[in-house]
Design a protein around this motif. Structure first.
Motif, PDB file in Angstrom:
ATOM      1  N   GLU A  17      -6.111  -1.227  -4.321  1.00  0.00           N
ATOM      2  CA  GLU A  17      -5.009  -1.373  -3.370  1.00  0.00           C
ATOM      3  C   GLU A  17      -3.777  -0.596  -3.842  1.00  0.00           C
ATOM      4  O   GLU A  17      -3.115   0.062  -3.039  1.00  0.00           O
ATOM      5  CB  GLU A  17      -4.654  -2.841  -3.137  1.00  0.00           C
ATOM      6  CG  GLU A  17      -3.578  -2.966  -2.083  1.00  0.00           C
ATOM      7  CD  GLU A  17      -3.397  -4.363  -1.531  1.00  0.00           C
ATOM      8  OE1 GLU A  17      -2.267  -4.649  -1.082  1.00  0.00           O
ATOM      9  OE2 GLU A  17      -4.360  -5.155  -1.521  1.00  0.00           O
ATOM     10  N   ARG A  31      -2.031   2.423  -1.790  1.00  0.00           N
ATOM     11  CA  ARG A  31      -0.587   2.422  -1.490  1.00  0.00           C
ATOM     12  C   ARG A  31       0.047   3.714  -2.001  1.00  0.00           C
ATOM     13  O   ARG A  31       0.889   4.310  -1.335  1.00  0.00           O
ATOM     14  CB  ARG A  31       0.098   1.198  -2.105  1.00  0.00           C
ATOM     15  CG  ARG A  31      -0.190  -0.071  -1.367  1.00  0.00           C
ATOM     16  CD  ARG A  31       0.507  -1.277  -2.001  1.00  0.00           C
ATOM     17  NE  ARG A  31       0.161  -2.478  -1.277  1.00  0.00           N
ATOM     18  CZ  ARG A  31       0.774  -2.881  -0.163  1.00  0.00           C
ATOM     19  NH1 ARG A  31       1.772  -2.190   0.326  1.00  0.00           N
ATOM     20  NH2 ARG A  31       0.380  -3.966   0.458  1.00  0.00           N
ATOM     21  N   ASN A  56       5.247  -1.633   6.325  1.00  0.00           N
ATOM     22  CA  ASN A  56       4.301  -2.579   6.944  1.00  0.00           C
ATOM     23  C   ASN A  56       2.850  -2.203   6.638  1.00  0.00           C
ATOM     24  O   ASN A  56       2.001  -2.181   7.520  1.00  0.00           O
ATOM     25  CB  ASN A  56       4.520  -2.659   8.452  1.00  0.00           C
ATOM     26  CG  ASN A  56       5.912  -3.107   8.819  1.00  0.00           C
ATOM     27  OD1 ASN A  56       6.808  -3.164   7.981  1.00  0.00           O
ATOM     28  ND2 ASN A  56       6.126  -3.408  10.076  1.00  0.00           N
ATOM     29  N   GLU A  79      -0.842  -2.487   5.522  1.00  0.00           N
ATOM     30  CA  GLU A  79      -1.914  -3.481   5.490  1.00  0.00           C
ATOM     31  C   GLU A  79      -3.196  -2.757   5.099  1.00  0.00           C
ATOM     32  O   GLU A  79      -3.554  -1.759   5.730  1.00  0.00           O
ATOM     33  CB  GLU A  79      -2.061  -4.115   6.867  1.00  0.00           C
ATOM     34  CG  GLU A  79      -3.108  -5.189   6.946  1.00  0.00           C
ATOM     35  CD  GLU A  79      -3.177  -5.764   8.351  1.00  0.00           C
ATOM     36  OE1 GLU A  79      -4.017  -5.283   9.134  1.00  0.00           O
ATOM     37  OE2 GLU A  79      -2.386  -6.670   8.650  1.00  0.00           O
ATOM     38  N   ASP A 118      -7.392  -3.073   3.892  1.00  0.00           N
ATOM     39  CA  ASP A 118      -8.639  -3.831   3.760  1.00  0.00           C
ATOM     40  C   ASP A 118      -9.641  -2.945   3.038  1.00  0.00           C
ATOM     41  O   ASP A 118      -9.938  -1.830   3.496  1.00  0.00           O
ATOM     42  CB  ASP A 118      -9.182  -4.244   5.130  1.00  0.00           C
ATOM     43  CG  ASP A 118      -8.301  -5.289   5.798  1.00  0.00           C
ATOM     44  OD1 ASP A 118      -7.999  -6.302   5.158  1.00  0.00           O
ATOM     45  OD2 ASP A 118      -7.919  -5.065   6.964  1.00  0.00           O
ATOM     46  N   ARG A 137      -3.388   0.216   7.812  1.00  0.00           N
ATOM     47  CA  ARG A 137      -2.464   0.381   8.945  1.00  0.00           C
ATOM     48  C   ARG A 137      -1.069   0.368   8.374  1.00  0.00           C
ATOM     49  O   ARG A 137      -0.781  -0.370   7.435  1.00  0.00           O
ATOM     50  CB  ARG A 137      -2.611  -0.762   9.949  1.00  0.00           C
ATOM     51  CG  ARG A 137      -3.960  -0.850  10.576  1.00  0.00           C
ATOM     52  CD  ARG A 137      -4.054  -1.886  11.654  1.00  0.00           C
ATOM     53  NE  ARG A 137      -3.471  -3.171  11.276  1.00  0.00           N
ATOM     54  CZ  ARG A 137      -3.338  -4.179  12.106  1.00  0.00           C
ATOM     55  NH1 ARG A 137      -3.712  -4.069  13.369  1.00  0.00           N
ATOM     56  NH2 ARG A 137      -2.822  -5.319  11.716  1.00  0.00           N
ATOM     57  N   SER A 138      -0.210   1.187   8.954  1.00  0.00           N
ATOM     58  CA  SER A 138       1.183   1.209   8.505  1.00  0.00           C
ATOM     59  C   SER A 138       2.066   1.775   9.604  1.00  0.00           C
ATOM     60  O   SER A 138       1.577   2.292  10.611  1.00  0.00           O
ATOM     61  CB  SER A 138       1.321   2.030   7.213  1.00  0.00           C
ATOM     62  OG  SER A 138       0.855   3.349   7.402  1.00  0.00           O
TER      63      SER A 138
END
Length: 195
Positions: free
Chosen positions: A50, A54, A121, A123, A125, A134-135
């Protein structure tokens, strides 16, 4: 008098601390039930993945703002796609050509003092060597008075893949929201470098 206020404050703080502890105790079991029971090494791998994803999302904005087009294109998998409406660019070479077509070739030592992107924002998975994200994004540009002004807001829908040990974009769909895709396309065509 001061002693009374200090005692009252201490009592209120103690009450707040107990209330917070009770709320945490009530919330943790629900959180724990919702989380899969993974071995520690798998939990660590998920956190590392993750964080790497990011970083990929942030590097996308940084490399675009710096006009470091080779680094930007390298964020995409060998068959990665950049999509905006019906426009699709596939593979790092095609994506690199797209950027030069939009911005022109940057001058050596280029420093961008006119715009920057913010990604929010986020997200993510993760499923093994694949992931989705998603961002939201916001482009700020220099206004006539030198102040930053919001110019474009949109969203990203990403399919990601671990390729050669690194997370890359397999498919990035960029959807302008404000202005609309049609309005933004018109603005981009107007500012395209002369050929």
């Amino acid at each position: 008098m001061a002693e009374d206020h200090r005692l009252a404050a201490t009592g209120e703080m103690r009450y707040a601390a107990v209330a917070l502890a009770v709320l945490a105790a009530l919330a943790l079991p629900a959180y724990a039930v919702a989380q899969p029971k993974l071995p520690v090494d798998q939990q660590l791998r998920r956190v590392e993945d993750e964080l790497a994803i990011r970083r990929l999302l942030v590097d996308y904005a940084w490399t675009q703002d710096a006009r470091d087009f080779p680094a930007y294109a390298a964020l995409f998998a060998r068959n990665g796609e950049w999509v905006n409406g019906t426009t699709i660019h596939k593979g790092p070479d095609d994506i690199l050509k797209m950027l030069v077509g939009i911005y022109g070739q940057p001058q050596p030592g280029f420093v961008n003092r006119d715009s920057f992107h913010i990604t929010t924002n986020i997200e993510i998975d993760i499923d093994g060597d694949r992931a989705t994200a998603r961002s939201r994004h916001l482009l700020l540009t220099r206004g006539p008075d030198g102040r930053p002004r919001p110019t474009l807001a949109g969203r990203y829908e990403d399919q990601l893949i671990r390729e050669d040990g690194k997370w890359k974009f397999l498919r990035r769909v960029d959807t302008p929201v404000m202005p609309t895709a049609e309005e933004w396309g018109k603005m981009m065509r107007a500012r395209a470098p002369a050929k």
